[in-house]
Scaffold this active site. Structure first.
Site, PDB file in Angstrom:
ATOM      1  N   GLN A  37      67.006 -53.681   8.519  1.00 28.32           N
ATOM      2  CA  GLN A  37      65.582 -53.457   8.241  1.00 28.32           C
ATOM      3  C   GLN A  37      64.866 -54.799   8.196  1.00 28.32           C
ATOM      4  O   GLN A  37      63.695 -54.897   8.542  1.00 28.32           O
ATOM      5  CB  GLN A  37      65.410 -52.731   6.907  1.00 28.32           C
ATOM      6  N   ILE A  55      63.588 -49.066   3.259  1.00 23.07           N
ATOM      7  CA  ILE A  55      65.042 -48.947   3.336  1.00 23.07           C
ATOM      8  C   ILE A  55      65.450 -48.345   4.678  1.00 23.07           C
ATOM      9  O   ILE A  55      64.874 -47.346   5.119  1.00 23.07           O
ATOM     10  CB  ILE A  55      65.575 -48.051   2.200  1.00 23.07           C
ATOM     11  N   CYS A  56      66.453 -48.954   5.300  1.00 24.76           N
ATOM     12  CA  CYS A  56      67.025 -48.402   6.531  1.00 24.76           C
ATOM     13  C   CYS A  56      68.349 -47.733   6.169  1.00 24.76           C
ATOM     14  O   CYS A  56      69.352 -48.419   5.955  1.00 24.76           O
ATOM     15  CB  CYS A  56      67.238 -49.502   7.571  1.00 24.76           C
ATOM     16  N   LEU A  57      68.336 -46.410   6.073  1.00 21.60           N
ATOM     17  CA  LEU A  57      69.530 -45.658   5.686  1.00 21.60           C
ATOM     18  C   LEU A  57      69.495 -44.308   6.387  1.00 21.60           C
ATOM     19  O   LEU A  57      68.488 -43.595   6.317  1.00 21.60           O
ATOM     20  CB  LEU A  57      69.567 -45.477   4.166  1.00 21.60           C
ATOM     21  N   ASN A  85      69.434 -54.412   4.952  1.00 26.10           N
ATOM     22  CA  ASN A  85      68.901 -53.078   5.235  1.00 26.10           C
ATOM     23  C   ASN A  85      67.694 -52.706   4.392  1.00 26.10           C
ATOM     24  O   ASN A  85      67.299 -51.533   4.344  1.00 26.10           O
ATOM     25  CB  ASN A  85      70.008 -52.039   5.051  1.00 26.10           C
TER      26      ASN A  85
END
Length: 270
Positions: free
Chosen positions: A200, A165-167, A157
């Site tokens: 990500q 960052i993929c959050l 991620n």
């Protein structure tokens, strides 16, 4: 029937009918709706005029109330709600040793921060210190902070190239009730619980799905190489020699934090 003449100063008073409305026909034959008359004989403004008046009054109140709020939240240079941001800074300093995350401003710029996350135990990131670049938008806390890893990390991620960052809470799930600290804690939790189905970095996610053992080995190698807790002063001593932060951090980690050995290694590699 004869046309009703328009009233003049010398015209006799018109009859008032309770609960009715008087109408007149203009000389050109077009209709004109008069004012409504209340049950006590009191003239009530036409509904359309009342709505327009209320709208104008409401707008005046909105602009009057909104002006100081906008001024407080959106100060020149992107300095938003300084009281809130200062409070967060104090809380982060006080909890740094206990929660595994910390952050501080870059100089006096309250919109630019650097965060540090301790790698969670029982993960390939254990023992690592990961630096996070944090930028607060002018509308913070109504929009989430922009976060990215400065430290290279092997995680589904997080982009292995850019640190993006993929959050979800850094995007559509953000709430003004959240803080920089809670965002950093969420990133730390993400290190312990990767989500390869919402990646990500597709390459890292693919390895995670194919072989968890291979992924763990790769992630641990990157932690040892890039995230072994180089101090800011030591890092600056190397970057002042003309090397990038990434080059300096990697070299220092490989030689156990020795500045001279790191510089020598970088010069030999050049």
């Amino acid at each position: 029937a004869p046309l009703n003449p328009l009233p003049t100063p010398n015209s006799p008073p018109q009859r008032v009918f309770a609960g009715k409305s008087e109408g007149r026909v203009l000389a050109d034959g077009s209709g004109f709706r008069g004012a409504a008359v209340g049950s006590l004989g009191r003239v009530v403004p036409h509904p359309a005029r009342s709505s327009l008046l209320l709208l104008c009054i409401s707008l005046c109140f909105i602009f009057a109330a909104g002006a100081p709020y906008t001024e407080q939240r959106l100060r020149p240079g992107g300095r938003m709600d300084l009281k809130r941001v200062n409070k967060e800074a104090i809380e982060l300093r006080g909890d740094a040793d206990s929660c595994g995350v910390s952050a501080s401003t870059v100089g006096e710029d309250m919109s630019h921060w650097k965060g540090v996350i301790t790698g969670p135990s029982d993960t390939p990131y254990d023992g690592g210190k990961f630096y996070i670049d944090i930028k607060l938008p002018p509308t913070y806390p109504f929009e989430p902070p922009k976060m990215a890893f400065d430290t290279k990390i092997w995680h589904p991620n997080v982009s292995s190239q850019t640190g993006a960052i993929c959050l979800d809470i850094l995007k559509k799930e953000w709430s003004p009730a959240l803080t920089i600290k809670t965002a950093l804690l969420s990133v730390q939790a993400l290190l312990a619980a990767p989500e390869p189905d919402d990646p990500q970095d597709a390459v890292v996610a693919g390895e995670f799905k194919r072989s968890k053992d291979e992924f763990n080995k790769h992630a641990k190698e990157w932690t040892q190489k890039y995230a072994q807790g180089v101090s800011a002063d030591t890092l600056k001593a190397v970057t002042d020699m003309g090397f990038t932060e990434e080059q300096a951090r990697a070299a220092l980690n490989e030689v156990g934090g020795d500045v001279h050995a790191a510089v020598e290694k970088l010069l030999m590699g050049a």
